[in-house]
Design an enzyme around this catalytic site. Structure first.
Site, short mmCIF file in Angstrom:
data_model
loop_
_atom_site.label_atom_id
_atom_site.label_comp_id
_atom_site.label_asym_id
_atom_site.label_seq_id
_atom_site.Cartn_x
_atom_site.Cartn_y
_atom_site.Cartn_z
N MET A 124 0.99 -1.30 0.21
CA MET A 124 -0.01 -0.02 -0.02
C MET A 124 0.74 1.20 -0.13
SD MET A 124 -3.34 -0.84 2.08
CE MET A 124 -2.65 -0.38 3.79
N GLY A 125 2.17 1.07 -0.40
CA GLY A 125 2.99 2.35 -0.48
C GLY A 125 3.67 2.89 0.73
N GLY A 157 11.35 -2.20 5.61
CA GLY A 157 10.42 -3.37 5.51
C GLY A 157 10.15 -3.69 4.04
N HIS A 158 9.53 -2.86 3.33
CA HIS A 158 8.97 -2.88 2.02
C HIS A 158 10.15 -3.17 0.97
CE1 HIS A 158 5.67 -0.30 3.65
NE2 HIS A 158 5.15 -1.31 3.13
N GLN A 215 -10.14 -2.46 2.89
CA GLN A 215 -9.73 -3.04 4.02
C GLN A 215 -9.40 -2.31 5.27
OE1 GLN A 215 -5.95 -4.08 1.87
NE2 GLN A 215 -5.01 -3.80 3.65
N GLY A 256 5.42 -9.80 4.57
CA GLY A 256 6.07 -9.80 5.75
C GLY A 256 5.66 -10.62 6.84
N GLN A 298 -1.82 -12.24 8.36
CA GLN A 298 -2.23 -12.21 7.08
C GLN A 298 -1.64 -12.95 5.96
OE1 GLN A 298 -2.23 -7.97 4.92
NE2 GLN A 298 -0.08 -8.49 4.71
N MET A 320 9.20 -1.75 11.87
CA MET A 320 8.92 -0.70 11.05
C MET A 320 7.22 -0.87 10.33
SD MET A 320 12.11 0.07 8.70
CE MET A 320 13.79 0.12 9.82
N ARG A 367 2.37 3.12 9.86
CA ARG A 367 1.50 3.67 10.85
C ARG A 367 2.21 4.23 12.02
NH1 ARG A 367 -2.16 -0.24 8.75
NH2 ARG A 367 -3.92 0.71 8.00
P1 AMP Z 1 1.54 -2.56 3.47
O1 AMP Z 1 2.05 -1.58 2.62
O2 AMP Z 1 1.83 -2.17 4.96
O3 AMP Z 1 0.60 -3.41 3.03
O4 AMP Z 1 2.85 -3.99 3.53
C1 AMP Z 1 3.24 -4.68 2.53
C2 AMP Z 1 3.86 -5.59 2.63
O5 AMP Z 1 5.29 -5.34 3.36
C3 AMP Z 1 3.35 -6.63 3.71
O6 AMP Z 1 3.64 -8.12 3.11
C4 AMP Z 1 3.78 -6.47 4.96
O7 AMP Z 1 3.85 -7.62 5.89
C5 AMP Z 1 5.10 -6.16 4.64
N1 AMP Z 1 5.94 -5.28 5.58
C6 AMP Z 1 5.50 -4.19 6.26
N2 AMP Z 1 6.49 -3.88 7.28
C7 AMP Z 1 7.36 -4.74 7.27
C8 AMP Z 1 8.59 -4.79 8.14
N3 AMP Z 1 8.66 -4.04 9.13
N4 AMP Z 1 9.19 -5.97 7.97
C9 AMP Z 1 9.03 -7.01 6.86
N5 AMP Z 1 7.66 -6.76 6.05
C10 AMP Z 1 7.09 -5.77 6.41
#
Ligand code: AMP
Length: 260
Positions: free
Chosen positions: A56-57, A62-63, A87, A174, A180, A211, A214
């Site tokens: 979601m950008g 982490g991303h 969601q 992640g 999830q 990380m 939010r």
């Molecule tokens: P989101 O943009 O928050 O939907 O996250 C996209 C992907 O990045 C999801 O698979 C998350 O689990 C993963 N993700 C977000 N934060 C982290 C993190 N700190 N470490 C590893 N993966 C992450």
């Protein structure tokens, strides 16, 4: 989030050359399902492994760690960037969710992503859209109970759509969002989806906080207190490693640390 504050992408070129030909550095920016399928045709014919990272950008390390892992393992790397309204169970959360597509595109290009799929809302949910992918069991506890069942239904629906649009060989998620990841593994098994789900380690701030986009919402005091969550997880793991087998005892140890 703190780690990306002040961290500017180093890709210098952001050339936007008209419909179907947007590029940021060497990376193509795709807006439609048809563009994705056309862009990946060559990679598929060449037998390259296609990797997808749904996001979601508001990228942080982490991303980027998921993207780097995909870059190592796949011949073609696709990142999707779509803030999926359904969601979000609180309208206020959706309204303030951080958005900066150009910065995200530059970071993804810098990591070597080949294609950024950043569709408009109607491309994903055209008028008349009514079909959902719904999972029970693992989707109903923990976050499913806290945020309401609609949250994981929305996640499984968008992820299934992305799998059908991109047809990845591998999709990267992640461990930060461990429930999830389990829900999506369940969907892939139950619906015989031809995709391998790779679950990657949580990337943390130096003080242990996972990380997350939010984290930027935390006040100074909340941010200072937040690492206790990771500390409690470590205490729980130490107790189990030391032979504790009573879940209630492990939970009490963790709760005591957080309360203190
Ligand atoms: P989101 O943009 O928050 O939907 O996250 C996209 C992907 O990045 C999801 O698979 C998350 O689990 C993963 N993700 C977000 N934060 C982290 C993190 N700190 N470490 C590893 N993966 C992450």
């Amino acid at each position: 989030m703190a780690a990306i504050v002040g961290r500017e992408p180093r890709v210098a070129v952001a050339a936007i050359v008209g419909p179907g030909a947007e590029r940021v550095g060497a990376m193509k920016v795709l807006r439609t399902v048809a563009e994705v399928r056309a862009a990946l045709g060559g990679a598929r014919r060449a037998g390259r492994v296609v990797g997808l990272i749904p996001t979601m950008g508001a990228f942080h390390e982490g991303h980027l760690s998921l993207m780097r892992r995909a870059r190592e393992e796949c011949g073609a790397v696709v990142v999707s960037l779509f803030v999926n309204p359904s969601q979000f169970t609180e309208a206020g959360d959706l309204a303030v969710y951080p958005r900066d597509e150009l910065r995200d595109a530059m970071l993804a290009a810098e990591v070597g992503v080949d294609h950024l799929f950043a569709p408009r809302h109607d491309e994903i949910y055209p008028p008349g859209f009514v079909t959902m992918v719904s999972t029970s069991g693992v989707a109903t506890t923990l976050e499913g109970a806290h945020r309401g069942h609609g949250h994981f239904d929305a996640v499984t629906t968008i992820v299934t759509k992305l799998f059908n649009i991109v047809s990845p060989d591998v999709a990267y998620f992640g461990r930060k969002d461990i429930q999830q990841a389990h829900v999506i593994e369940r969907v892939a098994r139950d619906l015989n989806l031809a995709v391998r789900i790779a679950v990657c380690p949580t990337v943390r701030e130096p003080d242990g906080l996972a990380m997350s986009s939010r984290n930027a919402y935390l006040t100074g005091d909340e941010r200072a207190a937040a690492p206790v969550v990771h500390a409690a997880l470590l205490v729980g793991r130490m107790a189990i490693d030391a032979g504790e087998r009573d879940p209630a005892r492990v939970r009490d140890l963790m709760a005591d640390l957080i309360a203190a």
